[in-house]
Design an enzyme around this catalytic site. Sequence first.
Site, PDB file in Angstrom:
ATOM      1  N   ARG A  98       0.650  -1.120  -0.004  1.00  0.00           N
ATOM      2  CA  ARG A  98      -0.028  -0.125  -0.075  1.00  0.00           C
ATOM      3  C   ARG A  98       0.994   1.122   0.067  1.00  0.00           C
ATOM      4  O   ARG A  98       0.518   2.336   0.696  1.00  0.00           O
ATOM      5  CB  ARG A  98      -0.816  -0.119   1.223  1.00  0.00           C
ATOM      6  CG  ARG A  98      -2.056  -1.042   1.255  1.00  0.00           C
ATOM      7  CD  ARG A  98      -2.840  -1.097   0.107  1.00  0.00           C
ATOM      8  NE  ARG A  98      -3.706  -2.454  -0.015  1.00  0.00           N
ATOM      9  CZ  ARG A  98      -3.286  -3.729  -0.484  1.00  0.00           C
ATOM     10  NH1 ARG A  98      -2.230  -3.690  -1.161  1.00  0.00           N
ATOM     11  NH2 ARG A  98      -4.002  -4.664  -0.199  1.00  0.00           N
TER      12      ARG A  98
ATOM     13  N   SER B 260     -11.274  -0.520   2.252  1.00  0.00           N
ATOM     14  CA  SER B 260     -10.439  -0.931   3.573  1.00  0.00           C
ATOM     15  C   SER B 260      -9.953   0.479   4.175  1.00  0.00           C
ATOM     16  O   SER B 260      -9.060   0.989   3.723  1.00  0.00           O
ATOM     17  CB  SER B 260      -9.417  -1.959   3.161  1.00  0.00           C
ATOM     18  OG  SER B 260     -10.115  -3.090   2.807  1.00  0.00           O
TER      19      SER B 260
ATOM     20  N   GLU C 135      -5.542   4.134   5.158  1.00  0.00           N
ATOM     21  CA  GLU C 135      -5.316   4.133   3.872  1.00  0.00           C
ATOM     22  C   GLU C 135      -5.779   5.383   3.166  1.00  0.00           C
ATOM     23  O   GLU C 135      -4.975   5.713   2.279  1.00  0.00           O
ATOM     24  CB  GLU C 135      -5.985   2.976   3.087  1.00  0.00           C
ATOM     25  CG  GLU C 135      -5.396   1.699   3.504  1.00  0.00           C
ATOM     26  CD  GLU C 135      -5.871   0.608   2.527  1.00  0.00           C
ATOM     27  OE1 GLU C 135      -5.943   1.066   1.311  1.00  0.00           O
ATOM     28  OE2 GLU C 135      -5.954  -0.546   2.742  1.00  0.00           O
TER      29      GLU C 135
END
Length: 338
Positions: free
Chosen positions: A161, A229, A330
């Site tokens: 990520r 998410s 995120e």
Amino acid sequence: MVGVSDSSFSALTTLRVGGSPRSLLRCTSAGELASTVARLDTAGEPLLVVGGGSNLVVADGPLDLTAVVAANEGIELIDATTLRIQAGTPWDDVVAFAVDRGLAGIEALSGIPGSAGATPVQNVGAYGAEISDVLTRVHLYNRRTGEREWVSADSLELAYRYSNLKFTARAVVLDIELRLDARELSAPLRHLGGKRLPLAQAREEILATRRAKGMVLDPADHDTWSAGSFFTNPIVDPALADSIDVAVGEPGMPRFPQPDGHEKLSAAWLIERAGFPRGYPGDDAPARLSTKHTLALTNRGNAAARDIVELARTVRRGVEKRFGVTLEPEPVWVGVEI
């Protein structure tokens, strides 16, 4: 380029929260996107480049910035296995294009919202696949030099990520290139124990799995009014993982060894064991954890950004207090912070 003055980030993001930019400009080509950003930078005007809006948490109220929407769309097959994709192309359209042509490598990324240009920025991934597996190069507008340039995927330092584009605003993605495989079967699907399926079947399997978790956008389903998410899976020292395992005292704690000796844990698992069940904090709350998937923070139809932010803070504090693990969000935060 089209200017729109009455749009708000609640209409531009999948969380459907956020105030109004000073102005909004839609750019329908790479050249237009680069020149618009260059013009605003030269004028010293703050801006935010927006793709599909699936990874943004934006403050409420008027915002002193211009929203520059990457609306350049198109997919080109430049050789037998290489796709060139314009940044504003909806990502799932790219997956469908590849699968329809018997090209494997991104079928596990089906149903992920947002635009193609956002995928290398945070190295989008799911079910054992990441964009870094297939990304070859990226076409950037470099805001520091004022140049347009193709750079290799290796130069982006892609990791879980992460890329060196994330949180920096140093460059704007204009196009990406992917190298796929011409084959009939999918890559091994982690959630099916490494099983490989025909590409179209694999895509439908992934879409069904994501829908069951509220992770495929549906305007009628508030469980999908989210940023996907919300927290990354934490990577921790094995000793900390051991202590959490013992403290919880139940079999089957998800633990994924990493090449550097650390272990990746499941953020969703930690959230649930810290006392935050699906649907938390209850039916009357404007922002709640999804009723289908604990890792998604959702807008139940009338939430404001402040509601999402407060829920994120509550969950993060709870996990840190219970397990000593600080979850990292995120999404990109604009005008707010956790």
